[in-house]
Scaffold this active site. Structure first.
Site, PDB file in Angstrom:
ATOM      1  N   THR A  71     -10.304  20.665 -12.940  1.00  0.00           N
ATOM      2  CA  THR A  71     -10.862  21.994 -13.179  1.00  0.00           C
ATOM      3  C   THR A  71     -11.415  22.613 -11.900  1.00  0.00           C
ATOM      4  OG1 THR A  71     -11.406  21.493 -15.484  1.00  0.00           O
ATOM      5  CG2 THR A  71     -12.627  23.282 -14.445  1.00  0.00           C
ATOM      6  N   SER A 106      -4.911  26.987 -18.978  1.00  0.00           N
ATOM      7  CA  SER A 106      -5.991  25.996 -18.930  1.00  0.00           C
ATOM      8  C   SER A 106      -5.715  25.110 -17.728  1.00  0.00           C
ATOM      9  CB  SER A 106      -6.012  25.157 -20.214  1.00  0.00           C
ATOM     10  OG  SER A 106      -6.798  23.992 -20.051  1.00  0.00           O
ATOM     11  N   THR A 107      -6.760  24.540 -17.170  1.00  0.00           N
ATOM     12  CA  THR A 107      -6.541  23.521 -16.136  1.00  0.00           C
ATOM     13  C   THR A 107      -5.587  22.448 -16.648  1.00  0.00           C
ATOM     14  OG1 THR A 107      -8.727  23.837 -15.145  1.00  0.00           O
ATOM     15  CG2 THR A 107      -7.653  21.721 -14.752  1.00  0.00           C
ATOM     16  N   ASN A 108      -5.695  22.160 -17.963  1.00  0.00           N
ATOM     17  CA  ASN A 108      -4.980  21.022 -18.531  1.00  0.00           C
ATOM     18  C   ASN A 108      -3.476  21.206 -18.590  1.00  0.00           C
ATOM     19  OD1 ASN A 108      -7.602  20.316 -18.863  1.00  0.00           O
ATOM     20  ND2 ASN A 108      -7.617  20.481 -21.090  1.00  0.00           N
ATOM     21  N   THR A 142      16.628 -19.431   5.276  1.00  0.00           N
ATOM     22  CA  THR A 142      15.969 -19.347   3.981  1.00  0.00           C
ATOM     23  C   THR A 142      14.663 -20.120   4.063  1.00  0.00           C
ATOM     24  OG1 THR A 142      17.122 -21.302   3.131  1.00  0.00           O
ATOM     25  CG2 THR A 142      18.139 -19.143   2.716  1.00  0.00           C
ATOM     26  N   SER A 168      -0.670  -4.546  25.508  1.00  0.00           N
ATOM     27  CA  SER A 168      -1.906  -5.298  25.665  1.00  0.00           C
ATOM     28  C   SER A 168      -2.758  -4.700  26.774  1.00  0.00           C
ATOM     29  CB  SER A 168      -1.603  -6.763  25.990  1.00  0.00           C
ATOM     30  OG  SER A 168      -2.791  -7.475  26.269  1.00  0.00           O
ATOM     31  N   SER A 169      -4.070  -4.754  26.566  1.00  0.00           N
ATOM     32  CA  SER A 169      -5.003  -4.309  27.593  1.00  0.00           C
ATOM     33  C   SER A 169      -5.373  -5.437  28.538  1.00  0.00           C
ATOM     34  CB  SER A 169      -6.273  -3.748  26.934  1.00  0.00           C
ATOM     35  OG  SER A 169      -6.914  -4.760  26.170  1.00  0.00           O
ATOM     36  N   LYS A 203       3.391  -7.219  28.276  1.00  0.00           N
ATOM     37  CA  LYS A 203       3.562  -7.480  26.854  1.00  0.00           C
ATOM     38  C   LYS A 203       3.881  -6.174  26.114  1.00  0.00           C
ATOM     39  CE  LYS A 203       1.307 -10.166  23.170  1.00  0.00           C
ATOM     40  NZ  LYS A 203       1.136  -9.219  22.064  1.00  0.00           N
TER      41      LYS A 203
END
Length: 465
Positions: free
Chosen positions: A97, A136-138, A183, A314-315, A320
């Site tokens: 609503t 209606s909202t509905n 697998t 990577s920092s 990497k």
């Protein structure tokens, strides 16, 4: 500031906003998530308001100038204007609503300006009496959600088609590359790298078809059913005319449901759509996991494929590069799967003639559609299209494995083949060498049976024609 009234009393509303007192109360009542209501949903609601105003004018319920002003305001919203005026939290009580009233008030105040009036002068255009007439909202909110979902399904389906084509291109590119099939994370039997990609393509093809077909489930709407689907306070002619007008403007084949009470109280169709989105998420996630695994290393892992390098990984570790696109995909699919659970819980929690949790369903469903559309595009363009095969690595892993031993089973039996496998493993020799040492077959027979390419096709390797 301007003074506005509602059932609960009077409130001052900022003079420079298009929304009104109902929206103001919703802002105060629902400081919950910070998530905005989907723009696509807002546009779908505005479309319904335009259609309703025009039909009500044609039926004589609404003066033409008022209907025209409402339609112009709705056009602006549908074109993307005034998005900052839709301020209600996506998670809200009242079955939607507050969102419906947010749209009603914005359209009313903008329409008032078109008629030369000042915002808040609801004697010209009233949010409920005029913009929300015969609604209606509905019935409006679920109808708008169905339209918004259909709008978002199309680009997602198209994205799946493009991803399927990219995977099929890799299937052809990698058709001649043989590798170890696995697998339960253990060496199994030989497989072509192209065959693995063909399986990914087939899975996405199923998702594409499911999403294409599920649109049909969303086309049945309850617009005109008003509060609970009985159509109280709506002209019968309006009921038929408004659905036709909405279909025309929305560009999708919506139609009045035979049982409007059903489509207003039950939300299972959204659970169905969400379930198919979850299926797509599962397939995307599985594929992303495989890409991370096959590209692992690249020196100390499987290293069978190489993913496009998108950014430094990577920092602290120079050189990497991480599989960031598959990692991002995995996170988006986790999010979609969690949203599916929220949608299911909200749908089953409705009571009697209405589900009050439609805002949660709308938020998660439209967000999942958007996230998956973006995810499919990203994994296609930033990952799949740039994947390359490490052919030599695939060959070395295959040569040093015992996967070809399975081909011996039809010729020497499972028990003896197991001895060959154990001998190869313990002696760190090939299956062929182990079979020669154990004298299970002649070298000529072994050459025919242990051809790894023959093991990637149906039939018994080395069998006489």
């Amino acid at each position: 500031m301007r003074l506005e009234k509602d059932l609960l009393g009077e409130r001052e509303v900022p003079a420079d906003v298009y929304y009104g007192i109902h929206t103001l109360r919703a802002i105060e009542n629902f400081p919950l998530s910070g998530y905005k209501v989907s723009v696509v949903l807002i546009k779908a609601i505005a479309l319904i308001k335009k259609a309703a105003a025009e039909v009500n004018a044609e039926l004589g319920y609404l003066p033409n100038d008022k209907a025209h002003a409402i339609a112009l305001a709705a056009d602006e919203v549908m074109d993307g204007q005034w998005e900052e005026q839709f301020v209600v939290d996506a998670l809200q009580g009242g079955a939607g609503t507050s969102t419906n009233m947010n749209v009603n008030e914005v359209l009313a105040n903008r329409a008032i300006e078109f008629l030369g009036g000042q915002r808040g002068n609801y004697s010209l255009i009233h949010p409920l009496n005029h913009v929300n007439m015969h609604q209606s909202t509905n019935d409006v909110y679920p109808t708008a959600l169905r339209i918004a979902a259909i709008w978002l399904l199309k680009p997602l389906s198209d994205g799946c088609a493009a991803l399927q084509e990219a995977l099929q291109a890799k299937e052809a590119e990698f058709a001649g590359i043989i590798k170890v099939g696995r697998t339960e994370m253990q060496d199994a039997v030989p497989v072509m790298l192209g065959q693995e990609f063909s399986a990914y393509a087939s899975a996405i093809a199923r998702d594409r078809w499911r999403l294409y077909k599920v649109e049909e489930r969303l086309r049945q709407v309850g617009l005109g059913g008003t509060a609970i689907g009985t159509g109280l306070n709506a002209d019968k002619k309006y009921l038929f005319m408004v659905n036709e007008r909405v279909r025309q403007y929305a560009g999708v084949g919506v139609a009045r449901a035979e049982n409007m009470i059903d489509v207003i109280q039950n939300a299972d169709v959204f659970v169905e759509v969400s379930g198919l989105l979850k299926a797509l998420a599962v397939n995307l996630g599985k594929m992303a996991h495989d890409f991370r695994l096959m590209s692992s290393g690249p020196c100390a892992g499987l290293g069978e494929i190489r993913l496009p390098e998108r950014q430094a990984g990577s920092s602290i570790m120079p050189g990497k590069v991480n599989p960031i696109i598959p990692e991002a995909v995995n996170q988006t699919v986790f999010h979609v799967m969690a949203s599916d659970m929220a949608i299911a819980m909200a749908a089953q929690s409705g009571q009697l003639e209405l589900n009050p949790f439609m805002p949660l369903i709308a938020h998660h469903l439209l967000e999942s559609l958007t996230i998956l559309k973006n995810t499919v595009k990203v994994v296609n363009e930033f990952c799949v299209q740039g994947i390359t095969a490490e052919v030599e690595r695939c060959q070395n892993l295959l040569h040093n494995s015992q996967v070809s031993v399975t081909a011996l089973v039809p010729h020497i039996g499972y028990d003896l083949a197991s001895k060959v496998a154990r001998r190869a493993m313990e002696g760190k020799i090939t299956v062929r060498q182990a079979a020669i040492e154990l004298a299970v077959l002649s070298e000529q027979q072994l050459d025919a049976i242990l051809d790894p390419r023959a093991m990637t096709r149906p039939g018994i390797a080395g069998a006489r024609k």
